[in-house]
Design a protein around this motif. Structure first.
Motif, PDB file in Angstrom:
ATOM      1  N   SER A  34       0.820  -1.213   0.000  1.00 52.08           N
ATOM      2  CA  SER A  34       0.000   0.000   0.000  1.00 52.08           C
ATOM      3  C   SER A  34       0.850   1.257   0.000  1.00 52.08           C
ATOM      4  O   SER A  34       0.350   2.368  -0.190  1.00 52.08           O
ATOM      5  N   PHE A  35       2.136   1.111   0.232  1.00 57.94           N
ATOM      6  CA  PHE A  35       3.126   2.181   0.281  1.00 57.94           C
ATOM      7  C   PHE A  35       3.673   2.327  -1.128  1.00 57.94           C
ATOM      8  O   PHE A  35       4.053   1.347  -1.761  1.00 57.94           O
ATOM      9  N   ASP A  36       3.710   3.542  -1.682  1.00 55.83           N
ATOM     10  CA  ASP A  36       4.156   3.689  -3.069  1.00 55.83           C
ATOM     11  C   ASP A  36       5.540   3.093  -3.287  1.00 55.83           C
ATOM     12  O   ASP A  36       5.823   2.497  -4.322  1.00 55.83           O
ATOM     13  N   TYR A  37       6.397   3.218  -2.299  1.00 53.00           N
ATOM     14  CA  TYR A  37       7.751   2.657  -2.348  1.00 53.00           C
ATOM     15  C   TYR A  37       7.695   1.134  -2.428  1.00 53.00           C
ATOM     16  O   TYR A  37       8.436   0.499  -3.182  1.00 53.00           O
ATOM     17  N   GLY A  38       6.781   0.521  -1.656  1.00 54.64           N
ATOM     18  CA  GLY A  38       6.652  -0.926  -1.672  1.00 54.64           C
ATOM     19  C   GLY A  38       6.019  -1.439  -2.949  1.00 54.64           C
ATOM     20  O   GLY A  38       6.466  -2.436  -3.525  1.00 54.64           O
ATOM     21  N   GLN A  39       4.953  -0.768  -3.418  1.00 48.93           N
ATOM     22  CA  GLN A  39       4.305  -1.209  -4.641  1.00 48.93           C
ATOM     23  C   GLN A  39       5.241  -1.089  -5.843  1.00 48.93           C
ATOM     24  O   GLN A  39       5.251  -1.944  -6.729  1.00 48.93           O
ATOM     25  N   ASN A  40       6.039  -0.037  -5.857  1.00 46.89           N
ATOM     26  CA  ASN A  40       6.956   0.142  -6.979  1.00 46.89           C
ATOM     27  C   ASN A  40       8.005  -0.956  -7.052  1.00 46.89           C
ATOM     28  O   ASN A  40       8.557  -1.204  -8.131  1.00 46.89           O
ATOM     29  N   GLN A  41       8.280  -1.631  -5.930  1.00 44.23           N
ATOM     30  CA  GLN A  41       9.225  -2.751  -6.005  1.00 44.23           C
ATOM     31  C   GLN A  41       8.711  -3.838  -6.934  1.00 44.23           C
ATOM     32  O   GLN A  41       9.495  -4.461  -7.654  1.00 44.23           O
ATOM     33  N   LEU A  42       7.400  -4.067  -6.912  1.00 44.95           N
ATOM     34  CA  LEU A  42       6.827  -4.999  -7.883  1.00 44.95           C
ATOM     35  C   LEU A  42       7.014  -4.478  -9.295  1.00 44.95           C
ATOM     36  O   LEU A  42       7.546  -5.167 -10.177  1.00 44.95           O
ATOM     37  N   PHE A  43       6.561  -3.246  -9.507  1.00 41.96           N
ATOM     38  CA  PHE A  43       6.496  -2.712 -10.861  1.00 41.96           C
ATOM     39  C   PHE A  43       7.880  -2.523 -11.483  1.00 41.96           C
ATOM     40  O   PHE A  43       8.096  -2.855 -12.651  1.00 41.96           O
ATOM     41  N   SER A  44       8.824  -1.961 -10.735  1.00 41.87           N
ATOM     42  CA  SER A  44      10.151  -1.722 -11.311  1.00 41.87           C
ATOM     43  C   SER A  44      10.885  -3.031 -11.558  1.00 41.87           C
ATOM     44  O   SER A  44      11.609  -3.169 -12.556  1.00 41.87           O
ATOM     45  N   SER A  45      10.688  -4.007 -10.673  1.00 43.90           N
ATOM     46  CA  SER A  45      11.331  -5.311 -10.885  1.00 43.90           C
ATOM     47  C   SER A  45      10.793  -5.979 -12.132  1.00 43.90           C
ATOM     48  O   SER A  45      11.552  -6.541 -12.939  1.00 43.90           O
ATOM     49  N   TRP A  46       9.464  -5.919 -12.305  1.00 45.03           N
ATOM     50  CA  TRP A  46       8.866  -6.545 -13.488  1.00 45.03           C
ATOM     51  C   TRP A  46       9.185  -5.759 -14.749  1.00 45.03           C
ATOM     52  O   TRP A  46       9.294  -6.342 -15.839  1.00 45.03           O
ATOM     53  N   ALA A  47       9.349  -4.462 -14.644  1.00 47.86           N
ATOM     54  CA  ALA A  47       9.746  -3.680 -15.817  1.00 47.86           C
ATOM     55  C   ALA A  47      11.115  -4.112 -16.314  1.00 47.86           C
ATOM     56  O   ALA A  47      11.401  -4.054 -17.521  1.00 47.86           O
ATOM     57  N   ALA A  48      11.970  -4.548 -15.382  1.00 47.33           N
ATOM     58  CA  ALA A  48      13.322  -4.982 -15.748  1.00 47.33           C
ATOM     59  C   ALA A  48      13.396  -6.475 -16.024  1.00 47.33           C
ATOM     60  O   ALA A  48      14.468  -6.987 -16.382  1.00 47.33           O
ATOM     61  N   GLY A  49      12.280  -7.197 -15.849  1.00 48.32           N
ATOM     62  CA  GLY A  49      12.295  -8.646 -16.057  1.00 48.32           C
ATOM     63  C   GLY A  49      12.891  -9.408 -14.896  1.00 48.32           C
ATOM     64  O   GLY A  49      13.279 -10.575 -15.056  1.00 48.32           O
ATOM     65  N   GLY A  50      12.968  -8.776 -13.712  1.00 48.75           N
ATOM     66  CA  GLY A  50      13.560  -9.414 -12.548  1.00 48.75           C
ATOM     67  C   GLY A  50      12.551 -10.210 -11.735  1.00 48.75           C
ATOM     68  O   GLY A  50      11.385 -10.368 -12.103  1.00 48.75           O
ATOM     69  N   ARG A  51      13.030 -10.718 -10.597  1.00 43.90           N
ATOM     70  CA  ARG A  51      12.244 -11.586  -9.717  1.00 43.90           C
ATOM     71  C   ARG A  51      11.962 -10.871  -8.406  1.00 43.90           C
ATOM     72  O   ARG A  51      12.849 -10.298  -7.795  1.00 43.90           O
ATOM     73  N   VAL A  52      10.695 -10.925  -7.958  1.00 44.84           N
ATOM     74  CA  VAL A  52      10.302 -10.337  -6.673  1.00 44.84           C
ATOM     75  C   VAL A  52      10.020 -11.452  -5.683  1.00 44.84           C
ATOM     76  O   VAL A  52       9.349 -12.436  -6.008  1.00 44.84           O
ATOM     77  N   VAL A  53      10.534 -11.286  -4.465  1.00 45.71           N
ATOM     78  CA  VAL A  53      10.254 -12.213  -3.374  1.00 45.71           C
ATOM     79  C   VAL A  53       9.497 -11.428  -2.300  1.00 45.71           C
ATOM     80  O   VAL A  53      10.100 -10.724  -1.493  1.00 45.71           O
TER      81      VAL A  53
END
Length: 503
Positions: A200-219
């Motif tokens: 719910s925190f913009d910083y936290g949500q962006n971890q999903l989005f920026s990782s997927w924009a780069a093709g990376g993996r989120v845990v």
């Protein structure tokens, strides 16, 4: 490294950027590839469409970091809806306010959480849906062709007065924020990002989005103890960790093996300034990690970052503007502040949000025309924060013009704390303040006049607030007075109260 992409797309296109067989999400249950993530987003969007919701309806989620919590920020906008994530740490009063203020048509949560709500907390027009009832398999809705300027999410953040306000974010805001961060952090498909911050925190949500924009993996990780974070870094070979200053303090207090510490190649900080001692500690404990200091505000997502190569020489600097942002120090007369001169930080460009949901008055106060010298022009966010831009182009934080309390990475409204303190009748008058604290950044202190015996009032008040407020909003200290000073208008004299606070 991802190439910057200046063309915004609907945010729900993000899963299509990763290699289909690459891992997008990993957790204790296993992995999801980008193809599987795309299928889940499409299926959840199709399920939402089948619920006869109207375009633009708000869908709230009150969830820990489950897989559905990671899917809904993309599925709801794909279905033409607006996602409203609610911090899982919030209690029923805060949840009820967000549901009512947003006019949510649906709340997705878990039975245990829903059982904590009382009659009247959920508006009559809001349908309650248990998490397991949302279909994430079956027929999938394809990526949307939504206008990038259409609304995709409302993120609630505290204001300097009153209850939390909803920041309206478009598809373009979220897309360009993802591309910007992925670019300046130099994320790659090989990166593994540990998501410990609330979605719910913009910083936290962006971890999903920026990782997927780069093709990376989120845990995604919900953790109880800092040692849980260390174990996750080791177990999942994490390369990237984002946090707020209190987390760094906790992580430096535990023993890291050299092998585990060396996994990290990137650490990012926002939600509060790094101190010189924290910078030294992190650089010593994690010598292979680039340390990114960042400054942001939900109204424009992120404004500045400091190149890791500069942090040893400039540990107290905010850095320069991130991609797609124009950041300025504006003098009181509206001109550009000279190097070394204090001014208000103003942010212009396509990352600027669309204002506050259903709140034109506060929108007009914060979202105003950019100064005449602005390159981007248009509507800008006037932050209320005072900064100085040096001759080297690096910005430095000076102070906060409003009275927001920034504790453990959270922006907390003193008015909301005061309302909670006064609600039970234990005190007659109260004022909340943030005071400097080595671990929290700021600790919450209450100055109050008790309605009866102060000792009894404090005991009862602490017990009640533990039920009514999340942990990060709990006052750490109470200072009791026989009377509270007032100004000429009859209001509490906050300046006098703050000046009399014990250190």
């Amino acid at each position: 490294m991802i190439d910057p992409d200046p063309v915004p797309h609907p945010i729900d296109h993000l899963p299509t950027r990763g290699r289909p067989d690459a891992v997008a999400i990993e957790d204790r249950a296993g992995t999801l590839t980008y193809a599987e993530l795309e299928a889940r987003v499409g299926a959840a969007a199709a399920w939402l469409m089948a619920q006869r919701l109207r375009p633009g309806d708000r869908v709230a989620s009150w969830l820990p970091k489950t897989r559905l919590a990671c899917v809904l920020p993309l599925a709801a906008p794909r279905a033409g809806l607006i996602h409203v994530p609610i911090n899982p740490l919030l209690k029923r009063a805060q949840v009820a306010h967000i549901l009512a203020d947003s006019g949510a048509a649906m709340l997705v949560s878990q039975p245990a959480r829903l059982a904590t709500l009382a009659a009247g907390d959920v508006p009559k027009a809001c349908r309650i849906v248990p998490e397991d009832d949302v279909a994430t398999g079956g027929e999938a809705m394809p990526p949307s062709g939504a206008d990038p300027d259409s609304l995709a999410a409302i993120l609630y953040t505290s204001g300097s007065t009153g209850r939390p306000k909803g920041v309206m974010l478009s598809h373009a805001n979220l897309w360009l924020g993802a591309i910007s961060v992925a670019h300046y952090l130099k994320l790659t498909p090989n990166d593994r990002v540990l998501g410990v911050l609330p979605l719910s925190f913009d910083y936290g949500q962006n971890q999903l989005f920026s990782s997927w924009a780069a093709g990376g993996r989120v845990v995604p990780l919900d953790y109880l103890l800092p040692r849980d974070v260390m174990k996750a870094v080791e177990r999942f070979a994490i390369t990237t960790l984002a946090g707020v200053p209190p987390l760094w303090v906790q992580l430096l207090e535990i023993d890291w093996t050299e092998n585990t510490a060396s996994n990290l190649k990137r650490m990012t900080n926002s939600g509060g300034a790094l101190t010189r001692s924290l910078v030294r500690g992190l650089r010593t404990r994690f010598p292979r990690a680039d340390l990114y200091a960042m400054y942001g505000l939900t109204e424009a997502f992120r404004s500045t970052f400091l190149d890791p190569a500069l942090i040893d020489a400039h540990p107290d600097a905010m850095g320069r503007a991130i991609p797609f942002a124009e950041v300025m120090a504006v003098a009181a007369d509206g001109t550009q502040a000279k190097p070394g001169e204090a001014g208000e930080l103003v942010h212009a460009g396509p990352l600027v949000a669309q204002g506050y949901w259903n709140d034109p008055e506060r929108t007009a106060q914060r979202f105003r025309p950019a100064p005449a010298f602005s390159r981007e022009g248009g509507t800008a966010v006037w932050s209320g924060d005072t900064v100085i831009e040096g001759v080297d182009g690096l910005f430095h934080f000076v102070g906060r013009d409003d009275e927001m309390i920034k504790s453990a990475g959270n922006r907390i409204s003193p008015t909301e704390i005061e309302e909670a303190v006064l609600r039970g009748g234990e005190v007659a008058e109260a004022a909340a303040f943030g005071v400097a604290d080595d671990r929290l950044g700021q600790a919450i202190v209450i100055v109050a006049r008790a309605a009866g015996d102060a000792e009894v009032a404090e005991r009862n008040l602490r017990a009640r607030l533990r039920r009514d407020l999340p942990s990060f909003m709990q006052p750490t200290r109470y200072e009791w007075r026989d009377s509270l000073p007032r100004n000429a208008n009859g209001k509490l004299d906050r300046a006098a109260l703050r000046g009399a606070l014990a250190p």
